[in-house]
Design an enzyme around this catalytic site. Sequence first.
Site, PDB file in Angstrom:
ATOM      1  N   GLY A 161       0.832  -1.196   0.000  1.00 33.24           N
ATOM      2  CA  GLY A 161       0.000   0.000   0.000  1.00 33.24           C
ATOM      3  C   GLY A 161       0.863   1.240   0.000  1.00 33.24           C
ATOM      4  N   ASP A 162       0.553   2.164  -0.865  1.00 30.89           N
ATOM      5  CA  ASP A 162       1.337   3.393  -1.004  1.00 30.89           C
ATOM      6  C   ASP A 162       1.156   4.290   0.215  1.00 30.89           C
ATOM      7  OD1 ASP A 162       3.024   5.167  -2.184  1.00 30.89           O
ATOM      8  OD2 ASP A 162       1.642   5.852  -3.731  1.00 30.89           O
TER       9      ASP A 162
END
Length: 850
Positions: A613-614
């Site tokens: 996940g960024d």
Amino acid sequence: MVKPIQISNTLSLKRFSFLSFLFFLSGAAGLILQVVWMYRLGLIFGNSSYATSATLAAFFLGLAIGGWFLGNASSKFKRPLSAYGFVEIGIALTALLLIPGIAFYETHYASIVTFIDGDRNLLTFFKFIFSIVLLLFPTVLMGGTFPILAQYIGKEKHQLASKGTFLYAVNTLGAASGAFFAGFFLLSKFGVNSTYYFAIILVGSIGVIAIIIDRLTVRNKRTSSITEKLGTTTSIKKLVNIPSPYNINYVQFLILTFSSGLLALSAETIWTRMFAQVLQNSIYSFSAILVVFLFALGFGGLLSHKLVKTSLKPKSVLLILLSIGAIAVGTTPLIFYYLTNGLEYLAPTASWFNYLLSVFKLSFLVVFFPTVIIGAIFPFLLKAAPILDQAPGKFVGKLVLFNSIGSTIGPVIAGFILLDAIGISMSIKTVALFYGVIALYIAFTFNTKRLKCWLFLPIVSIIAIVTLTSPPIVRLEKGEKILKLWQSSDGIVSIVETNKNIQMRLDNFYVLGDSKSILVEQMQGYIPLLIHPSPKNILFLGMGTGITAGASLSHNVERVVVVELVSNVIPAAKHYFSPWTNNLFNDNRVEIIEDDARNFLLGSTEKFDVIIGDLFTPWHAGTGSLYTIEHFRQAKAHLKKKGVFAQWLPLYQLTPESFEIICKTFAAVFPEVTLWRGDFSESRASIALIGHEKGIKLNQEVLKKNISNVISSVGNTDNSTNHMMGLFYLGNLNALKNRFSNATINNDNFRTVEFKAPILSQQANAGKDTYIIKQELYKLFTTLNTTLPANKDPYLSNLPQREIKYVEIGLKYFRYLQFINKGKENEANTILSQIHLLDPDFLKTKEETP
């Protein structure tokens, strides 16, 4: 025995006042329902602009159908007030269909995606159809409430114009109140579910009260006969035009009804994007803009109510409103640019309360006046319309029909055509010009003797709009220049160059990555893959510059899927960051998908070895859903055996409370959680929460193999036996359990992060709280290191001591850099001496970094 109330043919002031109050509450409840619909459907459809537009289109389409169908039927109702009550009850009952409808969608969505082979256009169409099906019944009934009440109050045209404009105004003001209480109180305090049920109960109660009032009212025989006659005779009469030159004709009536919805909603869509350039862009910021817009529409209704009581000629009033509205709308970009001092970030160091006041103040100064003017056009048509011999309900139903169709089309045209093609300023100019052109069209229908006089105002407005200069839409500091920018309903993506650094920004102040941070962005891709036994299938939720996803190609991966929500980020990254993305955009193993992260996971049946996940901005509207327990569970369900999920966190955007909420939520899903650093910055630190299966331990041979792959991929022949991976290991989340034991879990019902993070962040900006930077960051790292030391951490128990020592070296090195940055040479040298006791060869010179 209680005597029934006797009334005359004219609605009593007392009863009309109470009816107006009910319609005010109806507007509030209806808006609360709409807010919940948008939120819940946003979670399952995705927070993309296409999904949002599909939901809005379905909503207004239902209003249009309801206005037309129930408007026609209302003339046959012998007791319109009771009919209105039953319609409100129907809205409450059919709104309950949302719950099983969403459950059905979530169960079968993945099958539908597989069936249509993931075609994005077909998926958007499917979401639109499903929105219609899900919202059709309550929105159709909503569309019929105003026409039915018009049938009740408007026995004569002057009554309909006077009372109808007032009802419209109070209903819209009620909607503004609903938007305010939903956005600033109900959802955060009571959660989504309780707020939804509250709105349903309120709507149902309004219906019950309306029926009771009607049952307590007994009309005399004369009134009843008039009502019956109206229901049987006026409903079949044809539309006729008023021959007077002071009223609009039927064609003009249709144009104005349709365009008032189309242009007002188009303006609101563009204004929202304009405000996004200087705001925090949290759920509160957007709620404030919506409240002001609806509040102004309500005041437009009150202005219309006053105008219908004057002796002014309807056509003249409309021409003046259209002309003034055109100029008022057209000047909003310049006013906005001036009031924000050239697109400065709004109130960056203000307290939370003062920040909200600033948002409301800016919204009022920019959009209130133009919205009041253009908001008066639609209700004024109750007086200006040419229809005389038609039942009031049927007439108002036609108004709702064409206005709602315009409201359906407006945001789509503004969001997906105008913003993409000509940008914010020119889009607002286009909307303003249409107001001016319609005013000019109306002017040409005046008597030839007065034609020159009436042509003056619209012509002046059109010339003024055309000659207005468009202000900049991206703020640049000294030495910065724009290489390219993209505009759309997703936001403004710009590539800015400064001091040989290329930076990607979203909406002016949200930096998505830059070329100087290449090592940090690569580490965010490297670390999760380095600790996995065999990372073959990788999923990235969020792309940004593409550097992080490109780093995964240094491993022996077989498939890399990259999901990015903001459509223009993809071409921006491809054109300007390809040199640093490791051939990401040309590698056959890579698939880049434009989609919302949660929506992609919902529709996919694929499983991955590693999901990353960024760095999602925690207070940004919509991103709070990516820190919920439901999202983490969904990600876990897409992991293969021994798979890991890494969620990167921007500590420099998180206060301790926000961090603890996210940690507790993450730990509720993953039995083993470790923390890793991506850099050694003290002011912009990024760390990853990495979730593992229970009992998983870090494997020395796995690390050596994966590091060897990365080293060989960049052409390095270093055969050192020490990998120093411990430098980036922060510790086990179990060490912080006491710290977040009292934190709440963030979920889709109570969106704690989305509602708390904006407040906590603004408090940190104002100095009343703190981000996790500098000393707060060192305090966090020290707690991890001392509460559960590396040599007692079960996750590291399979590593040799020569590698475990680098965990402690990492903490000391961070402290060393802190002292260097502060210019404290003596303290730095003391820390360096401690490091050399652990590893004499580490950091041989002060200039070297690992």
